[in-house]
Design a protein around this motif. Structure first.
Motif, PDB file in Angstrom:
ATOM      1  N   ALA A  63       0.836  -1.205   0.000  1.00 32.02           N
ATOM      2  CA  ALA A  63       0.000   0.000   0.000  1.00 32.02           C
ATOM      3  C   ALA A  63       0.872   1.256   0.000  1.00 32.02           C
ATOM      4  O   ALA A  63       0.574   2.233  -0.720  1.00 32.02           O
ATOM      5  CB  ALA A  63      -0.922   0.003   1.202  1.00 32.02           C
ATOM      6  N   GLN A  64       1.936   1.245   0.789  1.00 31.40           N
ATOM      7  CA  GLN A  64       2.842   2.409   0.807  1.00 31.40           C
ATOM      8  C   GLN A  64       3.525   2.585  -0.546  1.00 31.40           C
ATOM      9  O   GLN A  64       3.646   3.710  -1.049  1.00 31.40           O
ATOM     10  CB  GLN A  64       3.886   2.237   1.914  1.00 31.40           C
ATOM     11  CG  GLN A  64       3.326   2.388   3.304  1.00 31.40           C
ATOM     12  CD  GLN A  64       4.395   2.140   4.367  1.00 31.40           C
ATOM     13  OE1 GLN A  64       5.415   1.511   4.104  1.00 31.40           O
ATOM     14  NE2 GLN A  64       4.134   2.627   5.574  1.00 31.40           N
ATOM     15  N   ARG A  65       3.973   1.487  -1.104  1.00 29.45           N
ATOM     16  CA  ARG A  65       4.623   1.543  -2.413  1.00 29.45           C
ATOM     17  C   ARG A  65       3.648   2.044  -3.480  1.00 29.45           C
ATOM     18  O   ARG A  65       4.006   2.859  -4.329  1.00 29.45           O
ATOM     19  CB  ARG A  65       5.130   0.143  -2.782  1.00 29.45           C
ATOM     20  CG  ARG A  65       5.712   0.028  -4.163  1.00 29.45           C
ATOM     21  CD  ARG A  65       7.089   0.617  -4.263  1.00 29.45           C
ATOM     22  NE  ARG A  65       7.600   0.415  -5.614  1.00 29.45           N
ATOM     23  CZ  ARG A  65       8.287   1.313  -6.268  1.00 29.45           C
ATOM     24  NH1 ARG A  65       8.611   2.445  -5.691  1.00 29.45           N
ATOM     25  NH2 ARG A  65       8.698   1.080  -7.487  1.00 29.45           N
ATOM     26  N   PHE A  66       2.404   1.603  -3.399  1.00 31.04           N
ATOM     27  CA  PHE A  66       1.403   2.045  -4.362  1.00 31.04           C
ATOM     28  C   PHE A  66       1.170   3.553  -4.248  1.00 31.04           C
ATOM     29  O   PHE A  66       1.005   4.232  -5.260  1.00 31.04           O
ATOM     30  CB  PHE A  66       0.087   1.275  -4.155  1.00 31.04           C
ATOM     31  CG  PHE A  66      -0.913   1.513  -5.239  1.00 31.04           C
ATOM     32  CD1 PHE A  66      -0.826   0.822  -6.430  1.00 31.04           C
ATOM     33  CD2 PHE A  66      -1.935   2.435  -5.084  1.00 31.04           C
ATOM     34  CE1 PHE A  66      -1.739   1.035  -7.447  1.00 31.04           C
ATOM     35  CE2 PHE A  66      -2.845   2.658  -6.092  1.00 31.04           C
ATOM     36  CZ  PHE A  66      -2.754   1.956  -7.279  1.00 31.04           C
ATOM     37  N   GLN A  67       1.148   4.077  -3.029  1.00 32.04           N
ATOM     38  CA  GLN A  67       0.980   5.524  -2.840  1.00 32.04           C
ATOM     39  C   GLN A  67       2.138   6.295  -3.465  1.00 32.04           C
ATOM     40  O   GLN A  67       1.934   7.321  -4.119  1.00 32.04           O
ATOM     41  CB  GLN A  67       0.861   5.865  -1.356  1.00 32.04           C
ATOM     42  CG  GLN A  67      -0.454   5.491  -0.738  1.00 32.04           C
ATOM     43  CD  GLN A  67      -0.480   5.786   0.760  1.00 32.04           C
ATOM     44  OE1 GLN A  67       0.556   5.852   1.415  1.00 32.04           O
ATOM     45  NE2 GLN A  67      -1.683   5.961   1.294  1.00 32.04           N
ATOM     46  N   ARG A  68       3.366   5.822  -3.249  1.00 34.14           N
ATOM     47  CA  ARG A  68       4.524   6.501  -3.835  1.00 34.14           C
ATOM     48  C   ARG A  68       4.475   6.462  -5.357  1.00 34.14           C
ATOM     49  O   ARG A  68       4.743   7.466  -6.026  1.00 34.14           O
ATOM     50  CB  ARG A  68       5.819   5.870  -3.316  1.00 34.14           C
ATOM     51  CG  ARG A  68       6.134   6.207  -1.871  1.00 34.14           C
ATOM     52  CD  ARG A  68       7.551   5.802  -1.491  1.00 34.14           C
ATOM     53  NE  ARG A  68       7.822   4.379  -1.686  1.00 34.14           N
ATOM     54  CZ  ARG A  68       7.661   3.424  -0.779  1.00 34.14           C
ATOM     55  NH1 ARG A  68       7.221   3.755   0.434  1.00 34.14           N
ATOM     56  NH2 ARG A  68       7.949   2.168  -1.048  1.00 34.14           N
ATOM     57  N   ILE A  69       4.108   5.309  -5.886  1.00 31.22           N
ATOM     58  CA  ILE A  69       4.020   5.190  -7.343  1.00 31.22           C
ATOM     59  C   ILE A  69       2.910   6.085  -7.892  1.00 31.22           C
ATOM     60  O   ILE A  69       3.071   6.715  -8.936  1.00 31.22           O
ATOM     61  CB  ILE A  69       3.808   3.718  -7.759  1.00 31.22           C
ATOM     62  CG1 ILE A  69       5.089   2.929  -7.508  1.00 31.22           C
ATOM     63  CG2 ILE A  69       3.396   3.608  -9.212  1.00 31.22           C
ATOM     64  CD1 ILE A  69       4.954   1.452  -7.778  1.00 31.22           C
ATOM     65  N   SER A  70       1.801   6.182  -7.176  1.00 27.31           N
ATOM     66  CA  SER A  70       0.702   7.057  -7.623  1.00 27.31           C
ATOM     67  C   SER A  70       1.143   8.514  -7.635  1.00 27.31           C
ATOM     68  O   SER A  70       0.815   9.257  -8.569  1.00 27.31           O
ATOM     69  CB  SER A  70      -0.509   6.892  -6.718  1.00 27.31           C
ATOM     70  OG  SER A  70      -1.038   5.595  -6.834  1.00 27.31           O
ATOM     71  N   ALA A  71       1.890   8.917  -6.619  1.00 30.09           N
ATOM     72  CA  ALA A  71       2.390  10.301  -6.570  1.00 30.09           C
ATOM     73  C   ALA A  71       3.352  10.553  -7.733  1.00 30.09           C
ATOM     74  O   ALA A  71       3.283  11.606  -8.394  1.00 30.09           O
ATOM     75  CB  ALA A  71       3.070  10.572  -5.237  1.00 30.09           C
ATOM     76  N   GLN A  72       4.243   9.619  -7.993  1.00 28.73           N
ATOM     77  CA  GLN A  72       5.168   9.761  -9.121  1.00 28.73           C
ATOM     78  C   GLN A  72       4.413   9.819 -10.436  1.00 28.73           C
ATOM     79  O   GLN A  72       4.769  10.593 -11.338  1.00 28.73           O
ATOM     80  CB  GLN A  72       6.162   8.596  -9.153  1.00 28.73           C
ATOM     81  CG  GLN A  72       7.219   8.648  -8.088  1.00 28.73           C
ATOM     82  CD  GLN A  72       8.120   7.415  -8.136  1.00 28.73           C
ATOM     83  OE1 GLN A  72       7.734   6.375  -8.666  1.00 28.73           O
ATOM     84  NE2 GLN A  72       9.311   7.538  -7.580  1.00 28.73           N
ATOM     85  N   SER A  73       3.378   9.015 -10.543  1.00 28.59           N
ATOM     86  CA  SER A  73       2.581   8.986 -11.767  1.00 28.59           C
ATOM     87  C   SER A  73       1.906  10.336 -12.011  1.00 28.59           C
ATOM     88  O   SER A  73       1.860  10.819 -13.146  1.00 28.59           O
ATOM     89  CB  SER A  73       1.542   7.878 -11.686  1.00 28.59           C
ATOM     90  OG  SER A  73       0.779   7.816 -12.854  1.00 28.59           O
ATOM     91  N   GLN A  74       1.393  10.940 -10.949  1.00 24.56           N
ATOM     92  CA  GLN A  74       0.773  12.262 -11.090  1.00 24.56           C
ATOM     93  C   GLN A  74       1.804  13.307 -11.498  1.00 24.56           C
ATOM     94  O   GLN A  74       1.525  14.176 -12.334  1.00 24.56           O
ATOM     95  CB  GLN A  74       0.093  12.666  -9.792  1.00 24.56           C
ATOM     96  CG  GLN A  74      -1.177  11.914  -9.508  1.00 24.56           C
ATOM     97  CD  GLN A  74      -1.782  12.286  -8.159  1.00 24.56           C
ATOM     98  OE1 GLN A  74      -1.147  12.937  -7.336  1.00 24.56           O
ATOM     99  NE2 GLN A  74      -3.021  11.854  -7.938  1.00 24.56           N
ATOM    100  N   GLN A  75       2.997  13.234 -10.920  1.00 23.30           N
ATOM    101  CA  GLN A  75       4.056  14.167 -11.299  1.00 23.30           C
ATOM    102  C   GLN A  75       4.423  13.995 -12.773  1.00 23.30           C
ATOM    103  O   GLN A  75       4.569  14.980 -13.504  1.00 23.30           O
ATOM    104  CB  GLN A  75       5.297  13.955 -10.442  1.00 23.30           C
ATOM    105  CG  GLN A  75       5.174  14.451  -9.032  1.00 23.30           C
ATOM    106  CD  GLN A  75       6.417  14.128  -8.208  1.00 23.30           C
ATOM    107  OE1 GLN A  75       7.201  13.242  -8.551  1.00 23.30           O
ATOM    108  NE2 GLN A  75       6.585  14.860  -7.110  1.00 23.30           N
TER     109      GLN A  75
END
Length: 128
Positions: A63-75
């Motif tokens: 879940a933490q990794r998914f949040q980081r990846i989602s933030a990177q994806s938005q950037q």
């Protein structure tokens, strides 16, 4: 650096086309990074949805990794939109410079032909 206007514009067109290619390369790198992030997100979703006990124990980390990846994806999405606009801008500049170079070459050609006609007329008038 004495050169005709058409030559100078042709040089500028080559430089502008190179800038356009650089912007396209940056955009393609961003798209490749976005695809890699999407693949990582898909793998995480599959792992979380798995019934394997190893994945169940790691669900918090996933879940933490998914949040980081989602933030990177938005950037990357924001960067992608900026780069797409830049590619379009650089292409427009290059197209305009190409038109100007063609126009300048035509004008110089017409001026040269006018000059040769005037020289011919002048030489024929001096013979008489």
């Amino acid at each position: 650096m004495a050169g005709s206007r058409a030559e100078k514009l042709a040089r500028l067109v080559r430089v502008q086309r190179q800038i356009e290619r650089m912007a396209e390369t940056q955009l393609s790198n961003t798209l490749r990074d976005q695809a890699a992030l999407d693949a990582s997100q898909d793998a995480l979703v599959k792992a979380v949805g798995s019934f394997d006990p190893v994945h169940a124990a790691m669900s918090h980390n996933y879940a933490q990794r998914f949040q980081r990846i989602s933030a990177q994806s938005q950037q990357l999405e924001g960067i992608k939109s900026v780069q797409e606009r830049r590619v379009l801008t650089e292409k427009t500049k290059a197209d305009r410079l190409t038109d100007q170079a063609a126009s300048a070459a035509g004008n110089e050609e017409r001026a040269a032909s006018d000059e040769s006609l005037l020289d011919l007329l002048e030489s024929s008038l001096t013979r008489r």
